[in-house]
Design a protein around this motif. Structure first.
Motif, short mmCIF file in Angstrom:
data_model
loop_
_atom_site.label_atom_id
_atom_site.label_comp_id
_atom_site.label_asym_id
_atom_site.label_seq_id
_atom_site.Cartn_x
_atom_site.Cartn_y
_atom_site.Cartn_z
N LEU A 175 10.22 -35.14 35.33
CA LEU A 175 9.06 -34.60 34.63
C LEU A 175 7.78 -35.31 35.09
O LEU A 175 6.74 -34.67 35.28
N LEU A 176 7.86 -36.61 35.30
CA LEU A 176 6.70 -37.36 35.81
C LEU A 176 6.35 -36.92 37.24
O LEU A 176 5.17 -36.77 37.57
N LEU A 177 7.37 -36.73 38.07
CA LEU A 177 7.13 -36.24 39.44
C LEU A 177 6.52 -34.84 39.42
O LEU A 177 5.64 -34.52 40.22
N ASN A 178 6.98 -34.02 38.49
CA ASN A 178 6.44 -32.67 38.33
C ASN A 178 4.95 -32.74 38.00
O ASN A 178 4.14 -32.03 38.60
N THR A 179 4.58 -33.59 37.07
CA THR A 179 3.19 -33.75 36.67
C THR A 179 2.36 -34.32 37.82
O THR A 179 1.24 -33.86 38.08
N LEU A 180 2.91 -35.30 38.52
CA LEU A 180 2.21 -35.92 39.64
C LEU A 180 1.85 -34.90 40.71
O LEU A 180 0.77 -34.99 41.31
N TRP A 181 2.74 -33.94 40.94
CA TRP A 181 2.47 -32.95 41.99
C TRP A 181 1.12 -32.27 41.78
O TRP A 181 0.35 -32.11 42.74
N SER B 155 3.18 -30.35 26.95
CA SER B 155 1.95 -31.14 26.94
C SER B 155 1.61 -31.66 28.33
O SER B 155 0.46 -31.60 28.77
N LEU B 156 2.63 -32.18 29.02
CA LEU B 156 2.38 -32.64 30.39
C LEU B 156 2.00 -31.47 31.28
O LEU B 156 1.12 -31.60 32.15
N GLY B 157 2.63 -30.34 31.08
CA GLY B 157 2.29 -29.14 31.84
C GLY B 157 0.87 -28.68 31.55
O GLY B 157 0.15 -28.24 32.46
N ALA B 158 0.45 -28.77 30.30
CA ALA B 158 -0.92 -28.39 29.94
C ALA B 158 -1.93 -29.33 30.61
O ALA B 158 -2.97 -28.88 31.12
N TRP B 159 -1.63 -30.61 30.61
CA TRP B 159 -2.49 -31.60 31.26
C TRP B 159 -2.61 -31.28 32.76
O TRP B 159 -3.70 -31.25 33.32
N ALA B 160 -1.47 -31.02 33.39
CA ALA B 160 -1.48 -30.65 34.80
C ALA B 160 -2.20 -29.32 35.00
O ALA B 160 -2.90 -29.12 36.01
N GLY B 161 -2.06 -28.42 34.05
CA GLY B 161 -2.73 -27.13 34.13
C GLY B 161 -4.25 -27.24 34.09
O GLY B 161 -4.95 -26.46 34.75
N ILE B 162 -4.75 -28.20 33.34
CA ILE B 162 -6.20 -28.43 33.30
C ILE B 162 -6.71 -28.85 34.67
O ILE B 162 -7.71 -28.34 35.17
N VAL B 163 -5.98 -29.77 35.29
CA VAL B 163 -6.34 -30.22 36.64
C VAL B 163 -6.26 -29.06 37.62
O VAL B 163 -7.13 -28.88 38.48
N HIS C 275 -5.91 -32.11 42.33
CA HIS C 275 -6.99 -33.07 42.08
C HIS C 275 -7.38 -33.82 43.35
O HIS C 275 -8.55 -33.91 43.69
N PHE C 276 -6.38 -34.34 44.05
CA PHE C 276 -6.66 -35.11 45.26
C PHE C 276 -6.69 -34.26 46.53
O PHE C 276 -7.05 -34.75 47.59
N HIS C 277 -6.28 -32.99 46.42
CA HIS C 277 -6.28 -32.06 47.55
C HIS C 277 -5.46 -32.61 48.71
O HIS C 277 -5.79 -32.39 49.87
N ASN C 278 -4.36 -33.28 48.38
CA ASN C 278 -3.53 -33.88 49.41
C ASN C 278 -2.22 -33.10 49.50
O ASN C 278 -1.24 -33.38 48.80
N ILE C 279 -2.23 -32.11 50.35
CA ILE C 279 -1.08 -31.21 50.49
C ILE C 279 0.13 -31.95 51.05
O ILE C 279 1.26 -31.69 50.65
N PHE C 280 -0.11 -32.90 51.94
CA PHE C 280 1.00 -33.65 52.54
C PHE C 280 1.74 -34.48 51.49
O PHE C 280 2.97 -34.40 51.39
N PHE C 281 1.02 -35.28 50.70
CA PHE C 281 1.68 -36.10 49.69
C PHE C 281 2.27 -35.24 48.57
O PHE C 281 3.28 -35.61 47.97
N ALA C 282 1.64 -34.10 48.31
CA ALA C 282 2.22 -33.17 47.33
C ALA C 282 3.56 -32.66 47.84
O ALA C 282 4.52 -32.54 47.06
N LEU C 283 3.65 -32.37 49.14
CA LEU C 283 4.92 -31.93 49.71
C LEU C 283 5.97 -33.04 49.62
O LEU C 283 7.13 -32.77 49.25
N ALA C 284 5.58 -34.26 49.91
CA ALA C 284 6.52 -35.38 49.78
C ALA C 284 7.00 -35.51 48.34
O ALA C 284 8.20 -35.68 48.08
#
Length: 156
Positions: free
Chosen positions: A86-92, A16-24, A98-107
């Motif tokens: 799992l929460l960090l995975n979804t946040l990525w 479910s969390l993966g599906a939510w992230a997949g929509i984004v 969504h935020f197009h922030n490659i730097f924070f995604a890498l962190a």
């Protein structure tokens, strides 16, 4: 019957969390993502959904194996680490797509990698199968970390 329901719930949570992230993610593929410079080792877009679906199913199975173990000393810690990863995975997905922030995604993915490794280590003392079936997840996130770093390098 109760065990089967518990297993299904354990699998449905990461799916479910993966599906939510997949929509984004999917809403940004044709727009922002396609404008990025990509490394030569970038896999085709169609590969991500089946890989992530498989990994989420394995996460759920591992979580079930740990959750249903009889009283084990470090079970609460292992469950906590699994939830955090799992929460960090979804946040990525939100940081990157969504935020197009490659730097924070890498962190985020670097921290995620550490939590996945911690999860595997904590699972190992509780249920070795649960730990072993998370190795593909760690391998994929290692590759995804390299991709994320390459996106950052090539686009900034």
């Amino acid at each position: 019957m109760r065990k089967l329901i518990t297993l299904i719930i354990c699998i449905l949570i990461p799916l479910s969390l993966g599906a939510w992230a997949g929509i984004v993610t999917s809403s940004n593929i044709a727009t922002w993502y396609n404008t990025l410079n990509k490394p030569s080792f970038n896999p085709p877009n169609w590969l991500f959904a089946p890989v992530w679906t498989s990994l989420y199913v394995l996460m759920g199975i591992s979580f079930y194996l740990v959750w249903t173990e009889k009283k084990v000393k470090d079970k609460k810690t292992a469950i906590s680490v699994a939830i955090i990863q799992l929460l960090l995975n979804t946040l990525w997905s939100f940081l990157f797509f969504h935020f197009h922030n490659i730097f924070f995604a890498l962190a985020d993915i670097l921290i995620l990698w550490g939590f996945i490794l911690s999860m595997i280590i904590s699972y190992f003392s509780i249920n070795r199968t649960a730990a072993i079936i998370q190795i593909p997840y760690l391998a994929w996130v290692t590759f995804a970390t390299l991709l994320n770093a390459a996106y950052l390098y090539l686009n900034f």
